[in-house]
Design an enzyme around this catalytic site. Structure first.
Site: not given
Length: 243
Positions: A135, A147, A151
């Site tokens: 991402s 998150y 990543k």
């Protein structure tokens, strides 16, 4: 890749994974969909003339089973797209250990397990390409703190592991999409568009994955945003301190 090459795609039941499966199948690949969503996963596999394998990526055993079944069905494995991911289950202000671990089990552990499961086969044949779905949040930052944490870790995993795997003829790269119109962003879609931000279609990311699979380089992080081609990130060279 040669006609009839085989790709295993985790998280292939929807979003980027489904778009990647359909694109590769349209180019002559044989695709294997690995996902926990049996109904959607089987539907995508049917669309692609492929195989569905029920797979919980948070289980090392399930990842190993998916690789074994792919090879059993097709006799080879040419590419693995480690795509399965979830939005963060908590942040700093609503942190719980359970929700934090749910996030990391899928977004980080699931990639590590998928990589580990594929390596014995790819090393044995001394060829293959692994593409991780990362991402832009792994290169910058995000309000979705954990998150983004996962990543960022995937960037480090790819850059650190790629030189080692190159000795075995295995390439490892990571595709880092910006905002993509997938179910993960469904609740925020209206607000994102209201701020004038562009949402990429999953098909754009699938095209980038296909492009990266055809690239001979390894250890690269490729940024993909709406309406723009995939471009590799140029990381700074930082020499170790010496006397």
């Amino acid at each position: 890749m040669t006609a009839g090459a085989v790709a295993l795609i985790t998280g292939g039941a929807s979003g980027i994974g489904a778009a990647t499966a359909r694109r590769l199948a349209g180019e002559g690949w044989r695709v294997v969909i690995a996902d926990v969503d049996a109904a959607r996963g089987a539907g995508v596999a049917d669309d692609c003339g492929g195989l569905f394998i029920h797979t919980d990526v948070t289980s090392l055993h399930d990842n190993e089973h998916a690789v074994a079944q792919s090879v059993r069905a097709h006799g080879r494995l040419d590419a693995v797209v480690l795509n399965a991911a979830i939005a963060g289950r908590c942040g700093l202000d609503d942190f719980t250990q359970q929700h934090y671990r749910e996030t990391m089990r899928t977004d980080l552990d699931g990639i590590v397990y998928g990589l580990h499961a594929a390596l014995p086969r790819l090393r044995r044949q001394r060829s293959g390409h692994i593409v991780v779905t990362g991402s832009l949040a792994g290169l910058t930052g995000s309000p979705d703190v954990f998150y983004a944490t996962a990543k960022h870790a995937l960037i480090g995993l790819v850059r650190s592991a790629a030189p080692h795997l190159a000795r075995d003829g295995i390439r490892l790269n990571i595709v880092c999409p910006g905002l993509v119109d997938t179910p993960v962003l469904a609740r925020a879609r209206t607000a994102i568009l209201a701020h004038g931000l562009l949402l990429a279609d999953p098909g754009e990311i699938a095209a980038a994955v296909q492009s990266v699979l055809g690239d001979r380089r390894t250890g690269r992080a490729w940024v993909v945003q709406a309406g723009r081609p995939a471009v590799p990130v140029e990381f700074p060279e930082i020499p170790l301190a010496t006397r």
